[in-house]
Write an enzyme that holds these catalytic residues in place. Sequence first.
Site, PDB file in Angstrom:
ATOM      1  N   ARG A 102       0.840  -1.204   0.000  1.00 41.69           N
ATOM      2  CA  ARG A 102       0.000   0.000   0.000  1.00 41.69           C
ATOM      3  C   ARG A 102       0.869   1.245   0.000  1.00 41.69           C
ATOM      4  O   ARG A 102       1.827   1.337   0.762  1.00 41.69           O
ATOM      5  CB  ARG A 102      -0.856   0.049   1.278  1.00 41.69           C
ATOM      6  N   THR A 106      -1.726   7.262  -0.435  1.00 41.60           N
ATOM      7  CA  THR A 106      -3.037   7.031  -1.080  1.00 41.60           C
ATOM      8  C   THR A 106      -3.746   5.777  -0.571  1.00 41.60           C
ATOM      9  O   THR A 106      -4.938   5.593  -0.824  1.00 41.60           O
ATOM     10  CB  THR A 106      -2.848   6.854  -2.600  1.00 41.60           C
ATOM     11  N   ASP A 197       0.283  -1.410  12.239  1.00 38.85           N
ATOM     12  CA  ASP A 197       0.806  -2.007  11.000  1.00 38.85           C
ATOM     13  C   ASP A 197       1.262  -3.427  11.296  1.00 38.85           C
ATOM     14  O   ASP A 197       2.271  -3.646  11.978  1.00 38.85           O
ATOM     15  CB  ASP A 197       1.975  -1.162  10.467  1.00 38.85           C
ATOM     16  N   ASP A 200       4.903  -4.445  10.186  1.00 38.34           N
ATOM     17  CA  ASP A 200       5.937  -3.830  11.032  1.00 38.34           C
ATOM     18  C   ASP A 200       6.013  -4.524  12.384  1.00 38.34           C
ATOM     19  O   ASP A 200       7.098  -4.755  12.924  1.00 38.34           O
ATOM     20  CB  ASP A 200       5.640  -2.336  11.248  1.00 38.34           C
TER      21      ASP A 200
HETATM   22  C1  PRP Z   1      -1.049  -4.284   4.719  1.00 35.83           C
HETATM   23  C2  PRP Z   1      -1.785  -5.583   4.977  1.00 35.83           C
HETATM   24  C3  PRP Z   1      -2.580  -5.749   3.723  1.00 35.83           C
HETATM   25  C4  PRP Z   1      -2.945  -4.336   3.357  1.00 35.83           C
HETATM   26  C5  PRP Z   1      -4.359  -4.085   3.759  1.00 35.83           C
HETATM   27  O1  PRP Z   1       0.037  -4.508   3.922  1.00 35.83           O
HETATM   28  O2  PRP Z   1      -0.946  -6.652   5.243  1.00 35.83           O
HETATM   29  O3  PRP Z   1      -1.870  -6.377   2.668  1.00 35.83           O
HETATM   30  O4  PRP Z   1      -2.041  -3.490   4.094  1.00 35.83           O
HETATM   31  O5  PRP Z   1      -4.778  -2.852   3.321  1.00 35.83           O
HETATM   32  P1  PRP Z   1      -5.910  -2.638   2.239  1.00 35.83           P
HETATM   33  O6  PRP Z   1      -7.037  -3.547   2.602  1.00 35.83           O
HETATM   34  O7  PRP Z   1      -6.280  -1.184   2.422  1.00 35.83           O
HETATM   35  O8  PRP Z   1      -5.352  -2.906   0.889  1.00 35.83           O
HETATM   36  P2  PRP Z   1       1.092  -3.372   3.529  1.00 35.83           P
HETATM   37  O9  PRP Z   1       0.735  -2.746   2.213  1.00 35.83           O
HETATM   38  O10 PRP Z   1       1.258  -2.415   4.675  1.00 35.83           O
HETATM   39  O11 PRP Z   1       2.407  -4.179   3.256  1.00 35.83           O
HETATM   40  P3  PRP Z   1       3.269  -5.143   4.208  1.00 35.83           P
HETATM   41  O12 PRP Z   1       2.493  -6.416   4.367  1.00 35.83           O
HETATM   42  O13 PRP Z   1       4.519  -5.327   3.414  1.00 35.83           O
HETATM   43  O14 PRP Z   1       3.511  -4.450   5.517  1.00 35.83           O
HETATM   44  N1  URA Z   2      -2.477  -2.541   7.119  1.00 33.29           N
HETATM   45  C1  URA Z   2      -2.124  -2.764   8.401  1.00 33.29           C
HETATM   46  O1  URA Z   2      -1.122  -3.422   8.675  1.00 33.29           O
HETATM   47  N2  URA Z   2      -2.913  -2.248   9.365  1.00 33.29           N
HETATM   48  C2  URA Z   2      -4.021  -1.518   9.104  1.00 33.29           C
HETATM   49  O2  URA Z   2      -4.704  -1.082  10.047  1.00 33.29           O
HETATM   50  C3  URA Z   2      -4.353  -1.298   7.767  1.00 33.29           C
HETATM   51  C4  URA Z   2      -3.572  -1.826   6.786  1.00 33.29           C
END
Ligand code: PRP
Ligand code: URA
Length: 205
Positions: A102, A106, A197, A200
């Site tokens: 993400r 945005t 997150d 993280d």
């Molecule tokens: C997070 C999570 C999902 C996404 C959810 O990943 O693990 O994949 O956000 O958000 P959405 O429903 O609004 O699309 P992120 O993009 O933070 O990546 P990561 O898993 O590498 O931390």
């Molecule tokens: N991704 C995350 O890891 N946490 C949230 O709350 C939304 C998207």
Amino acid sequence: MLYVLDHPLAVHAITHLRDETTKPATFRTLAYQIGLLLAVEATRDLSLKDKAIQTPLEPHTGRVLAQQPLVVVPILRAGLGMVQPFLDIFPDVSVGYVGLERDHATAKASSYYCKLPPLTGCRVFVVDPMLATGGSAAQALGLVKQHGAVDPRLVCIVAAPEGVAEVERQHPGTHIHVAALDRELNSRKYILPGLGDFGDRLYGT
Ligand code: PRP
Ligand code: URA
């Protein structure tokens, strides 16, 4: 179709997962435990077939899993935290990968990696702990369908109502299994109360 896990162990684990003082090692253990409960629940409708066996006392016709191949597809990176439970209870499961990230400004997800086996005839589980706007999950479901998956299932730990609605809009009828359905998204598209997150916290970044 939304299924919310209804088990006191899941409720207990989610509360500790949400707690900001929970350290990555404990966070990973809790994610594993919830993932295990979700994996059991999401596979409740797998087909069975008869199998003739001999108990120590007499012949018996039992039931075993039919041979439909299972594929788990984590959305990188946070989805990796939900793969091991599937591997532990289904040793023959295959793993495909979809990398989506993400944009912080945005909240739109863009794809950076995709490695999927042929999915025709397989029972596919897309796993991602957080279903926020639903953009990532909807993209991943689209990708697995392009690779031949029919009726793929989505398995998440925490979902926002907005994400459930978006998946339902783009992929009507998808079975969505979650451990918790939260209240809403904040202005930065994070889930409330949520747990922050997930990636993280899982990897201590
Ligand atoms: C997070 C999570 C999902 C996404 C959810 O990943 O693990 O994949 O956000 O958000 P959405 O429903 O609004 O699309 P992120 O993009 O933070 O990546 P990561 O898993 O590498 O931390
Ligand atoms: N991704 C995350 O890891 N946490 C949230 O709350 C939304 C998207």
